[in-house]
Design an enzyme around this catalytic site. Structure first.
Site, PDB file in Angstrom:
ATOM      1  N   GLU A 182      56.856 -20.231 -99.412  1.00  0.00           N
ATOM      2  CA  GLU A 182      55.505 -20.954 -99.165  1.00  0.00           C
ATOM      3  C   GLU A 182      54.298 -20.673-100.033  1.00  0.00           C
ATOM      4  OE1 GLU A 182      56.114 -22.967 -95.003  1.00  0.00           O
ATOM      5  OE2 GLU A 182      55.062 -21.004 -94.913  1.00  0.00           O
ATOM      6  N   HIS A 236      54.898 -15.514 -91.836  1.00  0.00           N
ATOM      7  CA  HIS A 236      53.968 -16.558 -92.363  1.00  0.00           C
ATOM      8  C   HIS A 236      52.527 -16.144 -92.843  1.00  0.00           C
ATOM      9  CE1 HIS A 236      51.906 -20.189 -92.451  1.00  0.00           C
ATOM     10  NE2 HIS A 236      52.828 -20.808 -92.567  1.00  0.00           N
TER      11      HIS A 236
HETATM   12  P1  PGA Z   1      51.843 -27.802 -93.891  1.00  0.00           P
HETATM   13  O1  PGA Z   1      52.170 -26.213 -93.326  1.00  0.00           O
HETATM   14  O2  PGA Z   1      53.010 -28.466 -94.273  1.00  0.00           O
HETATM   15  O3  PGA Z   1      50.929 -28.195 -92.823  1.00  0.00           O
HETATM   16  O4  PGA Z   1      50.975 -27.112 -94.987  1.00  0.00           O
HETATM   17  C1  PGA Z   1      53.413 -25.603 -94.089  1.00  0.00           C
HETATM   18  C2  PGA Z   1      53.545 -24.301 -93.417  1.00  0.00           C
HETATM   19  O5  PGA Z   1      52.648 -23.398 -93.512  1.00  0.00           O
HETATM   20  O6  PGA Z   1      54.744 -23.831 -93.142  1.00  0.00           O
END
Ligand code: PGA
Length: 262
Positions: free
Chosen positions: A172, A102
Site C-alpha cells: 500500500e 498499516h
Molecule cells: P482506501 O484504503 O482504499 O480507502 O484508500 C486502503 C487502505 O488503507 O487499506
C-alpha cells in the site's frame, strides 16, 4: 513463472478502518456480504471490521467462507498493555486474519518495524494469517525498493522460515491511500515485482513463489481488473470503495475471473 501463479490463491480483503463503528450498520454490511459472496471458493475473502464490532462480525461470518480478523493486535499475548487488543480475544471470537503495520498505525501510533515484527511472530505462532502492510511514503517514491526492503527484512527478522510463506503482503503506497485514484497499473506491477524479488533474495525462491502480494490504496471496481492483470499481483485490499457490498462483490468477481482464467 507460470507454475508459481498456479500455486497462489487470489485474495481480496477489506478494512472498514473506523468508518462503521456501530452494531446495526456492521450487521447489515456483513449479512449482505455473506449473501453476495456465498459459494465463492476460488478466492480467499476477508474482512477487518472496526475493532469495536469484531464480535458482531464474528457472529455473522463464522459460518461463511469469508474470513475475518482484527486491524491490529498487541505485540504480547496479554499483560499490562492498557488499551491494546489481545490476540487471545481474536482467537476466542474465531478470527483467522490480522492486519499488521498499516500506514495509519505507523503514522499515528508510531508503530515501528520492531513492534510489527513481534506482532507478525505472534500471529504466525497462533496460526493467524498476518496481512503485513508495507509501502513507501511520497518522500520515498523515487527509490521505493530500498525502503520496502527495509520494511520487509526488519518486519520479518527472526520469523520462523517454515511459516513465512503464509504471510500475505499488502503493498500500500502511502501516497495512494485515501485518494480518488490508485497508483498507476505500471507502478503497482513494478512494485509487486520488486517485492517478490526482495522476498526471493532474502528468503529464497520457494517462499517468493508462494507468498501472496495484494495491492491496497484506493482500489475500486473500476481499477481492480487492471491492478490484478499482472502475475505478481495476487489480489487487492479494499478500503472506502468497498463500503457498498455490491461494489465489493464486483471487485471480488473481477479478481476471481482474471486470476483464475490464467
Ligand atoms: P482506501 O484504503 O482504499 O480507502 O484508500 C486502503 C487502505 O488503507 O487499506
Amino acid at each position: 513463472m507460470k507454475r508459481s501463479v498456479d500455486m497462489r490463491k487470489p485474495a481480496v480483503g477489506i478494512s472498514l478502518k473506523m468508518y462503521m463503528n456501530q452494531v446495526g450498520p456492521v450487521i447489515d454490511y456483513t449479512k449482505k456480504l455473506k449473501a453476495l459472496c456465498k459459494g465463492i471458493s476460488s478466492t480467499d475473502l476477508f474482512v477487518f471490521p472496526s475493532m469495536g464490532t469484531l464480535r458482531e462480525t464474528a457472529l455473522q461470518l463464522h459460518d461463511s467462507s469469508i474470513g475475518f480478523g482484527a486491524q491490529n493486535i498487541a505485540f504480547l499475548e496479554n499483560g499490562a498493555l492498557t488499551g491494546e487488543y489481545s490476540i487471545e480475544s481474536l482467537i476466542e471470537v474465531g478470527g483467522t486474519y490480522v492486519e499488521i503495520g498499516h500506514a495509519e498505525r505507523r503514522k499515528y501510533f508510531n508503530e515501528s518495524n520492531e513492534q510489527i515484527r513481534e506482532k507478525i511472530k505472534l500471529a504466525l505462532e497462533n496460526n493467524i494469517l498476518p496481512v503485513f502492510c508495507i509501502g513507501e511514503t511520497a518522500a520515498e517514491k523515487s527509490n521505493p525498493r530500498s525502503f520496502l526492503e527495509q520494511q520487509i527484512t526488519e518486519g520479518l527478522k527472526g520469523t520462523d522460515s517454515n511459516k513465512l510463506d503464509r504471510i500475505i503482503f499488502a503493498y500500500e503506497p502511502v501516497w495512494a491511500i485515501g485518494q480518488a485514484e490508485a497508483a498507476s497499473y505500471e507502478y503497482i506491477h513494478h512494485s509487486h515485482q520488486q517485492i517478490r524479488e526482495i522476498v526471493k533474495a532474502h528468503y529464497g525462491q520457494k517462499i517468493a513463489d508462494k507468498v501472496r502480494i495484494i495491492y491496497g490504496g484506493s482500489v475500486s471496481k473500476e481499477n481492480a481488473g487492471g491492478i490484478v492483470s499482472d502475475e505478481n499481483v495476487d489480489g487487492v485490499f479494499v478500503g472506502r470503495f468497498g463500503h457498498d457490498p455490491e461494489n465489493f462483490k464486483s471487485i471480488v468477481d473481477l479478481v476471481s475471473r482474471i486470476k483464475t482464467a490464467k
